[in-house]
Design a protein around this motif. Structure first.
Motif, PDB file in Angstrom:
ATOM      1  N   GLU A 172     -10.176  17.991  -7.592  1.00 46.99           N
ATOM      2  CA  GLU A 172      -9.598  17.619  -6.182  1.00 46.99           C
ATOM      3  C   GLU A 172      -9.934  17.901  -4.993  1.00 46.99           C
ATOM      4  O   GLU A 172      -9.679  17.439  -4.099  1.00 46.99           O
ATOM      5  CB  GLU A 172      -8.098  17.536  -6.662  1.00 46.99           C
ATOM      6  CG  GLU A 172      -7.468  17.061  -8.104  1.00 46.99           C
ATOM      7  CD  GLU A 172      -7.472  18.209  -8.961  1.00 46.99           C
ATOM      8  OE1 GLU A 172      -6.195  18.221  -9.696  1.00 46.99           O
ATOM      9  OE2 GLU A 172      -8.641  18.778  -9.224  1.00 46.99           O
ATOM     10  N   SER A 188     -13.636  13.491  -2.767  1.00 44.78           N
ATOM     11  CA  SER A 188     -12.848  12.445  -2.065  1.00 44.78           C
ATOM     12  C   SER A 188     -13.454  11.232  -1.818  1.00 44.78           C
ATOM     13  O   SER A 188     -14.582  11.164  -1.789  1.00 44.78           O
ATOM     14  CB  SER A 188     -11.932  12.847  -0.888  1.00 44.78           C
ATOM     15  OG  SER A 188     -12.906  13.171   0.158  1.00 44.78           O
ATOM     16  N   ASP A 189     -12.595  10.413  -1.677  1.00 41.90           N
ATOM     17  CA  ASP A 189     -13.272   8.769  -1.492  1.00 41.90           C
ATOM     18  C   ASP A 189     -14.014   8.265  -2.255  1.00 41.90           C
ATOM     19  O   ASP A 189     -15.137   7.885  -2.039  1.00 41.90           O
ATOM     20  CB  ASP A 189     -13.846   8.998   0.171  1.00 41.90           C
ATOM     21  CG  ASP A 189     -13.748   7.744   0.728  1.00 41.90           C
ATOM     22  OD1 ASP A 189     -12.633   6.828   0.581  1.00 41.90           O
ATOM     23  OD2 ASP A 189     -14.779   7.337   1.635  1.00 41.90           O
ATOM     24  N   LYS A 207      -5.789  11.048  -7.098  1.00 42.07           N
ATOM     25  CA  LYS A 207      -5.911  11.823  -5.835  1.00 42.07           C
ATOM     26  C   LYS A 207      -7.334  11.790  -5.091  1.00 42.07           C
ATOM     27  O   LYS A 207      -7.197  11.809  -3.860  1.00 42.07           O
ATOM     28  CB  LYS A 207      -5.132  13.324  -5.924  1.00 42.07           C
ATOM     29  CG  LYS A 207      -3.979  13.413  -6.591  1.00 42.07           C
ATOM     30  CD  LYS A 207      -3.887  14.912  -6.984  1.00 42.07           C
ATOM     31  CE  LYS A 207      -2.336  15.302  -7.578  1.00 42.07           C
ATOM     32  NZ  LYS A 207      -2.207  16.615  -7.790  1.00 42.07           N
ATOM     33  N   VAL A 208      -8.215  11.296  -5.751  1.00 38.32           N
ATOM     34  CA  VAL A 208      -9.556  11.527  -5.236  1.00 38.32           C
ATOM     35  C   VAL A 208     -10.067   9.917  -4.803  1.00 38.32           C
ATOM     36  O   VAL A 208     -11.159   9.940  -4.399  1.00 38.32           O
ATOM     37  CB  VAL A 208     -10.415  12.178  -5.947  1.00 38.32           C
ATOM     38  CG1 VAL A 208      -9.879  13.592  -6.094  1.00 38.32           C
ATOM     39  CG2 VAL A 208     -10.675  11.681  -7.336  1.00 38.32           C
ATOM     40  N   LYS A 234     -10.501   6.225  -3.591  1.00 40.16           N
ATOM     41  CA  LYS A 234     -10.139   5.324  -2.409  1.00 40.16           C
ATOM     42  C   LYS A 234      -9.186   4.373  -2.821  1.00 40.16           C
ATOM     43  O   LYS A 234      -9.480   3.891  -3.878  1.00 40.16           O
ATOM     44  CB  LYS A 234     -11.366   5.182  -1.728  1.00 40.16           C
ATOM     45  CG  LYS A 234     -12.274   4.118  -2.431  1.00 40.16           C
ATOM     46  CD  LYS A 234     -13.141   3.420  -1.458  1.00 40.16           C
ATOM     47  CE  LYS A 234     -14.137   4.541  -0.997  1.00 40.16           C
ATOM     48  NZ  LYS A 234     -15.581   3.776  -0.485  1.00 40.16           N
TER      49      LYS A 234
END
Length: 308
Positions: free
Chosen positions: A199, A203-204, A223-224, A226
């Motif tokens: 995490e 990301s995205d 959480k990661v 998109k």
């Protein structure tokens, strides 16, 4: 004939050789002399009784098979006696841990000549599971970023390769000693799940595939991803509404046999576009040790049983 028959649920050491009647094919089926059988996590789950509501005992274990056609009945879909073949047996009809097995000919594909029986037996279930995760549910496309948890597992390894072939950027988690293997498969970035928190590093993400089951892993993955992205799991589940609250679509893979997909995968293996790693090979008589190896969660690649 010899077979590993589950008479009662329990630990791996209760598996032993039994003598059962050789099967006879019905119309549209083939009888296969089994040369090798793949060992999958679901095999150990069934033996332990985790899926006892779906099965009746006694049952012959195993779903992945490679061998030689001994007999055909009715429409053989082009298969002939002597053909070297591989197949995934339908989930409700296990029976690969035996000297012979019958299966609908429509589910059987010819073994690529460049694959050993051991490699062929290790292919069907994991390759189809990964295909359904990456393509059918994940709908990966070129330019996307894919995170694969358990990239060095048998399913994870196929998932890494499929995503890379599709033109995606591939991130995979595994212990550090397995990172060179992940890079050989095509992973662009490797994360050591033992010492690093994914995490904090990515990301995205367009698609996360969880090829392993771990408590809290799916929730952390949200959480990661998109908004509008996808989360696909091969083992664990999460309430769809929890994923939806993060703008993510969650789906669970329920693998099923598929002749056309397995034939395509066989062609990719034959062409060298895909590879399969064998972790270990055991004779049928050592099915208990093979299950213990699977349950250790230390296997990298497929565990195989050979039938003499």
């Amino acid at each position: 004939m010899k077979a590993i028959v589950i008479e009662q649920y329990g630990p791996a050491d209760q598996l032993s050789i039994s003598q059962i009647t050789a099967p006879k094919p019905e119309d549209g089926q083939v009888r296969i002399q089994v040369k090798a059988a793949g060992v999958n996590p679901v095999d150990t789950m069934v033996r332990a009784g985790m899926l006892e509501s779906f099965f009746s005992l006694p049952l012959t274990a195993g779903w992945d098979v490679a061998g030689v056609v001994l007999e055909t009945a009715g429409d053989s879909h082009g298969l002939q006696v002597g053909d070297e073949v591989m197949a995934m047996i339908p989930i409700g009809q296990p029976g690969a841990y035996a000297e012979q097995v019958i299966i609908d000919s429509a589910l059987v594909v010819k073994k690529p000549q460049n694959l050993s029986f051991e490699q062929a037996a290790g292919t069907p279930m994991v390759s189809l599971t990964a295909w359904q995760a990456i393509h059918d549910l994940g709908q990966v496309s070129s330019g996307q970023t894919v995170l694969i948890h358990g990239g060095s597992s048998a399913v994870g390894a196929f998932a890494v390769q499929y995503a890379k072939l599709a033109g995606a950027r591939v991130i995979a988690t595994a212990s550090a000693p397995n990172h060179p293997y992940l890079r050989e498969l095509g992973a662009d970035q490797c994360i050591d799940y033992r010492s690093e928190q994914f995490e904090a590093m990515v990301s995205d993400i367009d698609l996360v595939v969880a090829a392993i089951g771990e408590e809290g892993l799916l929730e952390r993955s949200l959480k990661v991803i998109k908004s509008g992205g996808k989360l696909v799991s091969t083992l664990s589940e999460i309430a769809p509404e929890i994923a939806q609250a993060s703008g993510v679509t969650f789906q669970r893979v329920w693998v099923t046999p598929d002749h056309s997909k397995l034939a395509h995968i066989a062609n990719l293996l034959s062409d060298g576009q895909l590879s399969l790693k064998i972790d270990s090979v055991f004779p049928l008589e050592q099915a208990a040790q093979a299950h213990q190896r699977s349950e250790s969660r230390r296997a990298v690649g497929k565990i195989i049983l050979t039938i003499a």
